[in-house]
Design a protein around this motif. Structure first.
Motif, short mmCIF file in Angstrom:
data_model
loop_
_atom_site.label_atom_id
_atom_site.label_comp_id
_atom_site.label_asym_id
_atom_site.label_seq_id
_atom_site.Cartn_x
_atom_site.Cartn_y
_atom_site.Cartn_z
N LEU A 1 7.53 8.76 6.30
CA LEU A 1 6.61 8.49 5.21
C LEU A 1 5.22 9.07 5.50
CD1 LEU A 1 6.23 7.09 2.46
CD2 LEU A 1 5.55 5.04 3.72
N LEU A 2 4.76 8.91 6.74
CA LEU A 2 3.47 9.49 7.12
C LEU A 2 3.52 11.02 7.07
CD1 LEU A 2 2.55 7.09 10.04
CD2 LEU A 2 1.20 7.46 7.97
N GLU B 1 2.98 5.85 -3.37
CA GLU B 1 4.06 6.51 -4.12
C GLU B 1 3.77 6.50 -5.63
OE1 GLU B 1 6.84 8.15 -3.15
OE2 GLU B 1 6.26 7.90 -1.05
N THR C 1 0.83 -1.21 0.00
CA THR C 1 0.00 0.00 0.00
C THR C 1 0.86 1.25 0.00
OG1 THR C 1 -1.77 -1.19 1.15
CG2 THR C 1 -1.87 1.22 1.19
N ASP C 2 1.92 1.27 0.80
CA ASP C 2 2.84 2.42 0.81
C ASP C 2 3.45 2.63 -0.57
OD1 ASP C 2 2.35 2.88 3.48
OD2 ASP C 2 4.18 1.91 4.18
N TRP C 3 3.85 1.56 -1.20
CA TRP C 3 4.43 1.66 -2.54
C TRP C 3 3.39 2.18 -3.54
CZ3 TRP C 3 3.50 -1.22 -7.13
CH2 TRP C 3 4.42 -0.96 -8.16
N HIS D 1 3.34 12.11 3.37
CA HIS D 1 2.05 11.99 2.72
C HIS D 1 0.97 12.89 3.31
CE1 HIS D 1 2.98 8.97 -0.20
NE2 HIS D 1 3.64 8.29 0.71
#
Length: 179
Positions: free
Chosen positions: A159-160, A21, A16-18, A163
């Motif tokens: 990362l959080l 991106e 999901t993180d990828w 975003h």
């Protein structure tokens, strides 16, 4: 995820993180990302996926979501390049077909994003209200990470922050202000 034998929640989170991106890089609409995650979750609940095919499922789900939500979907080759040409065109198309058949082509679903838009419209919201809603949503994620224990470290990752555009001190202010 309990029915999966080779993948777990952490792997789904990494995927999901990828995909977030990829979504950002391709400048896709928010609806596309929400539908992508919905498609993945539904497919994983119905089909056992091998570890080495999880990214393929993610790419195929995003391709489906793009075709459904975007006015101008990215080119097929863009998805192949973004995944470092790890898959062939035929693999992606075959997985896309498998996903659609498993979901019985049912893609019209209310996502969380649709509810937020509806609530903002009903509230006659402006950009300031929309921004505050996003900040509160980020604070809710922060609170959930704290509450569901064991606390991940760090509570608010780079990362959080990237975003959401919010640093941990900003979230603490909102979190304590709202309680």
């Amino acid at each position: 995820m309990v029915s999966q034998t080779e993948i777990n929640e952490r792997m789904r989170a990494i995927l999901t993180d990828w995909l977030i991106e990829v979504h950002y890089r391709l400048m896709l609409m928010p609806e596309t990302l929400y539908l992508t995650v919905y498609i993945i979750d539904q497919y994983l609940s119905l089909e056992n996926v091998a570890r080495n095919e999880l990214q393929l499922v993610g790419v195929s789900a995003m391709l489906i979501a793009c075709k459904y939500e975007e006015t101008w979907a990215p080119l097929f080759k863009d998805f192949l390049v973004i995944s470092d040409n790890s898959f062939s065109r035929q693999q992606v198309l075959s997985t896309e077909k498998s996903i659609l058949n498993k979901l019985q082509w049912n893609l019209t679903v209310p996502t969380m994003y649709m509810f937020i838009l509806r609530y903002l419209k009903a509230a006659l919201g402006d950009k300031e209200l929309e921004h505050m809603t996003s900040v509160i949503a980020a604070a809710a994620v922060y609170a959930a990470r704290c509450t569901l224990g064991p606390c991940p470290s760090p509570l608010w990752s780079d990362l959080l922050e990237y975003h959401t555009g919010l640093a941990e001190p900003q979230l603490l202010y909102v979190f304590f202000f709202m309680t």
